[in-house]
Design an enzyme around this catalytic site. Structure first.
Site, PDB file in Angstrom:
ATOM      1  N   ALA A  59      45.433  41.775  32.764  1.00 30.79           N
ATOM      2  CA  ALA A  59      44.676  41.067  31.724  1.00 30.79           C
ATOM      3  C   ALA A  59      43.909  42.020  30.812  1.00 30.79           C
ATOM      4  CB  ALA A  59      43.715  40.081  32.384  1.00 30.79           C
ATOM      5  N   LEU A  60      43.492  43.162  31.359  1.00 34.26           N
ATOM      6  CA  LEU A  60      42.740  44.110  30.530  1.00 34.26           C
ATOM      7  C   LEU A  60      43.591  44.722  29.426  1.00 34.26           C
ATOM      8  CD1 LEU A  60      40.373  46.054  32.959  1.00 34.26           C
ATOM      9  CD2 LEU A  60      39.766  44.336  31.246  1.00 34.26           C
ATOM     10  N   GLU A  61      44.915  44.742  29.607  1.00 38.07           N
ATOM     11  CA  GLU A  61      45.806  45.321  28.592  1.00 38.07           C
ATOM     12  C   GLU A  61      46.252  44.301  27.554  1.00 38.07           C
ATOM     13  OE1 GLU A  61      46.417  46.147  32.048  1.00 38.07           O
ATOM     14  OE2 GLU A  61      45.072  47.777  31.536  1.00 38.07           O
ATOM     15  N   CYS A  83      46.476  35.783  34.702  1.00 34.19           N
ATOM     16  CA  CYS A  83      45.773  35.099  35.784  1.00 34.19           C
ATOM     17  C   CYS A  83      44.912  36.124  36.516  1.00 34.19           C
ATOM     18  CB  CYS A  83      46.787  34.487  36.749  1.00 34.19           C
ATOM     19  SG  CYS A  83      46.015  33.644  38.142  1.00 34.19           S
ATOM     20  N   THR A  89      35.277  42.559  45.081  1.00 39.64           N
ATOM     21  CA  THR A  89      34.291  43.358  44.328  1.00 39.64           C
ATOM     22  C   THR A  89      33.949  42.694  43.000  1.00 39.64           C
ATOM     23  OG1 THR A  89      35.903  44.625  43.048  1.00 39.64           O
ATOM     24  CG2 THR A  89      35.428  45.396  45.303  1.00 39.64           C
ATOM     25  N   HIS A  91      34.928  43.732  40.250  1.00 39.82           N
ATOM     26  CA  HIS A  91      35.956  44.033  39.242  1.00 39.82           C
ATOM     27  C   HIS A  91      36.444  42.763  38.556  1.00 39.82           C
ATOM     28  CE1 HIS A  91      39.948  45.865  37.876  1.00 39.82           C
ATOM     29  NE2 HIS A  91      38.974  46.485  37.228  1.00 39.82           N
ATOM     30  N   ASN A 115      43.888  31.862  23.934  1.00 45.63           N
ATOM     31  CA  ASN A 115      43.634  32.593  25.180  1.00 45.63           C
ATOM     32  C   ASN A 115      43.960  31.721  26.391  1.00 45.63           C
ATOM     33  OD1 ASN A 115      42.762  34.087  27.315  1.00 45.63           O
ATOM     34  ND2 ASN A 115      40.745  34.580  26.451  1.00 45.63           N
ATOM     35  N   ARG A 129      46.212  24.765  37.102  1.00 43.49           N
ATOM     36  CA  ARG A 129      45.969  25.018  35.667  1.00 43.49           C
ATOM     37  C   ARG A 129      47.181  25.605  34.967  1.00 43.49           C
ATOM     38  NH1 ARG A 129      41.880  24.431  38.557  1.00 43.49           N
ATOM     39  NH2 ARG A 129      39.880  23.656  37.716  1.00 43.49           N
TER      40      ARG A 129
HETATM   41  N1  LIG Z   1      42.754  41.978  39.413  1.00 43.41           N
HETATM   42  C1  LIG Z   1      43.510  41.569  38.338  1.00 43.41           C
HETATM   43  C2  LIG Z   1      43.896  42.443  37.337  1.00 43.41           C
HETATM   44  N2  LIG Z   1      43.518  43.738  37.408  1.00 43.41           N
HETATM   45  C3  LIG Z   1      44.179  44.801  36.648  1.00 43.41           C
HETATM   46  C4  LIG Z   1      43.573  44.987  35.264  1.00 43.41           C
HETATM   47  O1  LIG Z   1      43.846  43.882  34.428  1.00 43.41           O
HETATM   48  C5  LIG Z   1      44.161  46.239  34.608  1.00 43.41           C
HETATM   49  O2  LIG Z   1      45.558  46.081  34.498  1.00 43.41           O
HETATM   50  C6  LIG Z   1      43.858  47.485  35.393  1.00 43.41           C
HETATM   51  O3  LIG Z   1      42.464  47.574  35.608  1.00 43.41           O
HETATM   52  C7  LIG Z   1      44.369  48.746  34.685  1.00 43.41           C
HETATM   53  O4  LIG Z   1      43.763  48.836  33.428  1.00 43.41           O
HETATM   54  N3  LIG Z   1      44.639  42.018  36.295  1.00 43.41           N
HETATM   55  C8  LIG Z   1      45.034  40.705  36.203  1.00 43.41           C
HETATM   56  O5  LIG Z   1      45.702  40.313  35.240  1.00 43.41           O
HETATM   57  N4  LIG Z   1      44.672  39.813  37.183  1.00 43.41           N
HETATM   58  C9  LIG Z   1      43.922  40.204  38.250  1.00 43.41           C
HETATM   59  O6  LIG Z   1      43.601  39.358  39.136  1.00 43.41           O
HETATM   60  C1  LIG Z   2      40.142  40.488  39.783  1.00 46.12           C
HETATM   61  C2  LIG Z   2      40.444  41.794  40.342  1.00 46.12           C
HETATM   62  O1  LIG Z   2      40.319  42.823  39.709  1.00 46.12           O
HETATM   63  C3  LIG Z   2      40.806  41.815  41.788  1.00 46.12           C
HETATM   64  O2  LIG Z   2      42.192  41.784  41.962  1.00 46.12           O
HETATM   65  C4  LIG Z   2      40.291  43.068  42.414  1.00 46.12           C
HETATM   66  O3  LIG Z   2      40.192  42.786  43.750  1.00 46.12           O
HETATM   67  P1  LIG Z   2      38.998  43.492  44.560  1.00 46.12           P
HETATM   68  O4  LIG Z   2      37.714  43.062  43.874  1.00 46.12           O
HETATM   69  O5  LIG Z   2      39.113  42.923  45.949  1.00 46.12           O
HETATM   70  O6  LIG Z   2      39.249  44.965  44.463  1.00 46.12           O
END
Ligand SMILES: Nc1c(NC[C@H](O)[C@H](O)[C@H](O)CO)[nH]c(=O)[nH]c1=O
Ligand SMILES: CC(=O)[C@@H](O)COP(=O)(O)O
Length: 166
Positions: A59-61, A83, A89, A91, A115, A129
């Site tokens: 999602a960050l990209e 998703c 954490t 994150h 979005n 969803r």
């Molecule tokens: N935890 C999820 C992520 N994490 C990865 C980040 O989006 C990103 O790709 C990474 O940090 C490298 O920059 N992404 C999702 O789409 N969904 C998640 O649950």
């Molecule tokens: C939403 C996220 O980035 C998730 O996948 C990271 O999982 P964690 O917080 O257990 O490292």
């Protein structure tokens, strides 16, 4: 009754000229995002729009890919799909907040973006969803982008070439 079951849905816009959408999907949970993509494609087809699909890691990209496409390609609008499911954490908060804020900033700069990145506590919430036969959030995101495109085209013709005010 869930709040999402009571909201109003705008009728889909119609277009005279072709519409090119770019669907940017982060298949971090591919079974979930496949439903989001199918929903977005269904709404695009219902409006006669074409929809190219590109994939990014997460999602960050997604906003970065949209920003690149805005600069380097020719699309009328974008559908952001993904998703994010809470882990152990913080994150989760970073991924949700930074991806949605970046998408909003691109929208404020004039990109027509819907979005459909789900931000949920667990897989069950995501499935309900994402499912096309369920809440079809992918279709809703595509509809949002199409409404913004219709708005921009309305004003482009109404202003008779005044274009964007600086
Ligand atoms: N935890 C999820 C992520 N994490 C990865 C980040 O989006 C990103 O790709 C990474 O940090 C490298 O920059 N992404 C999702 O789409 N969904 C998640 O649950
Ligand atoms: C939403 C996220 O980035 C998730 O996948 C990271 O999982 P964690 O917080 O257990 O490292």
């Amino acid at each position: 009754m869930a709040a999402s079951e009571t909201h109003y849905t705008l009728p889909l816009p119609t277009f005279k000229a072709p519409v090119k959408l770019l669907i940017v999907v982060a298949p971090y949970y591919k079974d979930i995002t496949d439903q989001l993509v199918a929903g977005a494609q269904g709404v695009a087809a219902a409006c006669g729009a074409t929809a190219e699909v590109i994939v990014v890691p997460g999602a960050l990209e997604v906003p970065s890919a949209i920003a690149l496409a805005e600069r380097m390609a020719q699309f009328d609008g974008y559908v952001a799909l993904g998703c994010v499911i809470r882990g152990e954490t913080t994150h989760y908060d970073t991924v949700c907040n930074d991806s949605s804020r970046a998408i909003t900033m691109l929208g404020l700069q004039g990109a027509a973006i819907g979005n459909g990145i789900l931000t949920v506590e667990n897989r069950g919430q995501a499935e309900v969803r994402a499912e096309v036969a369920g809440q079809n959030k992918g279709g809703g995101a595509a509809a949002a982008a199409l409404h913004l495109i219709a708005l921009s085209r309305k004003w482009a013709t109404d202003t008779k070439g005044i274009g964007f005010r600086s």
